[in-house]
Design an enzyme around this catalytic site. Structure first.
Site, PDB file in Angstrom:
ATOM      1  N   GLY A  46      39.924 -45.043 -11.582  1.00  0.00           N
ATOM      2  CA  GLY A  46      39.099 -45.270  -9.862  1.00  0.00           C
ATOM      3  C   GLY A  46      37.366 -45.815  -9.848  1.00  0.00           C
ATOM      4  O   GLY A  46      37.030 -45.264 -11.428  1.00  0.00           O
ATOM      5  N   GLN A  51      28.804 -46.971  -9.145  1.00  0.00           N
ATOM      6  CA  GLN A  51      28.790 -47.241 -10.754  1.00  0.00           C
ATOM      7  C   GLN A  51      28.920 -48.453 -11.356  1.00  0.00           C
ATOM      8  O   GLN A  51      28.261 -48.714 -12.185  1.00  0.00           O
ATOM      9  CB  GLN A  51      30.257 -46.588 -11.109  1.00  0.00           C
ATOM     10  CG  GLN A  51      30.302 -44.944 -10.323  1.00  0.00           C
ATOM     11  CD  GLN A  51      32.041 -44.352 -10.594  1.00  0.00           C
ATOM     12  OE1 GLN A  51      32.662 -45.044 -10.345  1.00  0.00           O
ATOM     13  NE2 GLN A  51      31.647 -44.110 -12.119  1.00  0.00           N
ATOM     14  N   CYS A  88      34.369 -38.917 -15.386  1.00  0.00           N
ATOM     15  CA  CYS A  88      33.802 -39.691 -14.932  1.00  0.00           C
ATOM     16  C   CYS A  88      33.592 -41.240 -15.598  1.00  0.00           C
ATOM     17  O   CYS A  88      32.612 -40.568 -16.997  1.00  0.00           O
ATOM     18  CB  CYS A  88      32.966 -39.513 -14.041  1.00  0.00           C
ATOM     19  SG  CYS A  88      31.837 -40.320 -13.309  1.00  0.00           S
ATOM     20  N   LEU A  89      33.894 -42.204 -15.618  1.00  0.00           N
ATOM     21  CA  LEU A  89      33.178 -43.220 -16.138  1.00  0.00           C
ATOM     22  C   LEU A  89      31.752 -43.134 -16.780  1.00  0.00           C
ATOM     23  O   LEU A  89      31.034 -43.920 -17.323  1.00  0.00           O
ATOM     24  CB  LEU A  89      33.477 -44.189 -15.836  1.00  0.00           C
ATOM     25  CG  LEU A  89      35.000 -44.838 -15.704  1.00  0.00           C
ATOM     26  CD1 LEU A  89      35.614 -46.284 -15.104  1.00  0.00           C
ATOM     27  CD2 LEU A  89      35.837 -44.630 -17.185  1.00  0.00           C
ATOM     28  N   HIS A 130      36.811 -37.348  -5.344  1.00  0.00           N
ATOM     29  CA  HIS A 130      35.911 -37.950  -6.521  1.00  0.00           C
ATOM     30  C   HIS A 130      35.127 -39.403  -6.513  1.00  0.00           C
ATOM     31  O   HIS A 130      33.612 -39.633  -6.024  1.00  0.00           O
ATOM     32  CB  HIS A 130      36.516 -38.343  -7.714  1.00  0.00           C
ATOM     33  CG  HIS A 130      35.550 -38.379  -9.233  1.00  0.00           C
ATOM     34  ND1 HIS A 130      35.633 -37.650  -9.983  1.00  0.00           N
ATOM     35  CD2 HIS A 130      35.008 -39.643  -9.168  1.00  0.00           C
ATOM     36  CE1 HIS A 130      34.609 -38.101 -10.851  1.00  0.00           C
ATOM     37  NE2 HIS A 130      34.249 -39.521 -10.810  1.00  0.00           N
ATOM     38  N   GLU A 131      35.888 -40.720  -5.874  1.00  0.00           N
ATOM     39  CA  GLU A 131      35.009 -41.571  -5.333  1.00  0.00           C
ATOM     40  C   GLU A 131      34.290 -41.790  -4.521  1.00  0.00           C
ATOM     41  O   GLU A 131      33.181 -42.257  -4.636  1.00  0.00           O
ATOM     42  CB  GLU A 131      36.033 -42.818  -5.386  1.00  0.00           C
ATOM     43  CG  GLU A 131      37.090 -43.306  -7.010  1.00  0.00           C
ATOM     44  CD  GLU A 131      36.411 -42.665  -7.891  1.00  0.00           C
ATOM     45  OE1 GLU A 131      35.283 -43.223  -8.404  1.00  0.00           O
ATOM     46  OE2 GLU A 131      37.166 -42.477  -9.286  1.00  0.00           O
ATOM     47  N   HIS A 134      31.097 -40.211  -4.638  1.00  0.00           N
ATOM     48  CA  HIS A 134      29.811 -40.782  -5.191  1.00  0.00           C
ATOM     49  C   HIS A 134      29.100 -41.828  -4.199  1.00  0.00           C
ATOM     50  O   HIS A 134      28.062 -41.546  -4.499  1.00  0.00           O
ATOM     51  CB  HIS A 134      30.495 -42.124  -6.110  1.00  0.00           C
ATOM     52  CG  HIS A 134      30.536 -41.634  -7.815  1.00  0.00           C
ATOM     53  ND1 HIS A 134      30.026 -41.462  -8.994  1.00  0.00           N
ATOM     54  CD2 HIS A 134      31.868 -41.389  -8.235  1.00  0.00           C
ATOM     55  CE1 HIS A 134      30.393 -41.054  -9.925  1.00  0.00           C
ATOM     56  NE2 HIS A 134      31.559 -41.341  -9.461  1.00  0.00           N
TER      57      HIS A 134
HETATM   58 NI    NI Z   1      32.746 -41.110 -10.995  1.00  0.00          NI
END
Ligand code: NI
Length: 166
Positions: A46, A51, A88-89, A130-131, A134
């Site tokens: 995701g 991000q 998380c990226l 999660h997304e 953000h």
């Molecule tokens: Ni993340």
């Protein structure tokens, strides 16, 4: 295909509240393509627009073979709980245990700006939560139970366990 730079923890852009998308533009259409390319490049499941440094309410998810984009997403129903590991990226090489709803219903707009309502369970439900966090400047580390772990340490301990068994 365009891979964008993934912003990492410490970057103020990850703490901001994103703005809603009012209309599809060529620029946003390109952003969505780039978000998918960037997510796949880094083997993520995701990605949220902040991000890649864009403060718009757009997420992409793909937990297997079902790529989806959701614009102005909202969680409208939740049910149950699941506790599991999350990474998380924007915080590479780390993971931690987070409790999320087992099932969610999300609403938002698809790429054609048509309203959609999707049910999700398990990993996909976790992914949406999660997304969407953000988009309000929140990251999973705020919700971690216990320590945040290093992926590298985990791999080492697995190697040690294997060695012990021999
Ligand atoms: Ni993340």
């Amino acid at each position: 295909m365009a891979i964008r730079t993934v912003r990492e923890v410490g970057d103020a852009v990850l703490t901001k509240v994103c703005r809603e998308v009012k209309e599809m533009t060529p620029r946003i259409d390109q952003l969505i393509d780039d978000m998918f390319d960037t997510m796949y490049e880094y083997n993520g499941v995701g990605l949220a627009a902040p991000q890649v440094g864009v403060l718009r309410r757009i997420i992409v998810v793909d937990v297997g073979d079902d790529p989806r984009v959701l614009i102005n997403p909202k969680i409208v129903e939740t049910e149950g709980t699941q506790t599991g590991d999350e990474g998380c990226l924007s915080y590479p090489g780390k993971f931690g245990t987070v409790t999320r709803p087992m099932r969610v219903v999300v609403e938002g707009l698809d790429r054609d700006m048509n309203p959609v309502r999707w049910e999700a369970e398990g990993l996909l439900a976790r992914d949406f939560c999660h997304e969407i966090d953000h988009l309000d400047g929140h990251m999973y580390m705020e919700k971690v139970e216990g320590e945040i772990h290093d992926v590298h340490e985990m791999e080492e301990s697995e190697e040690t366990e294997e060695a012990d068994e021999e």
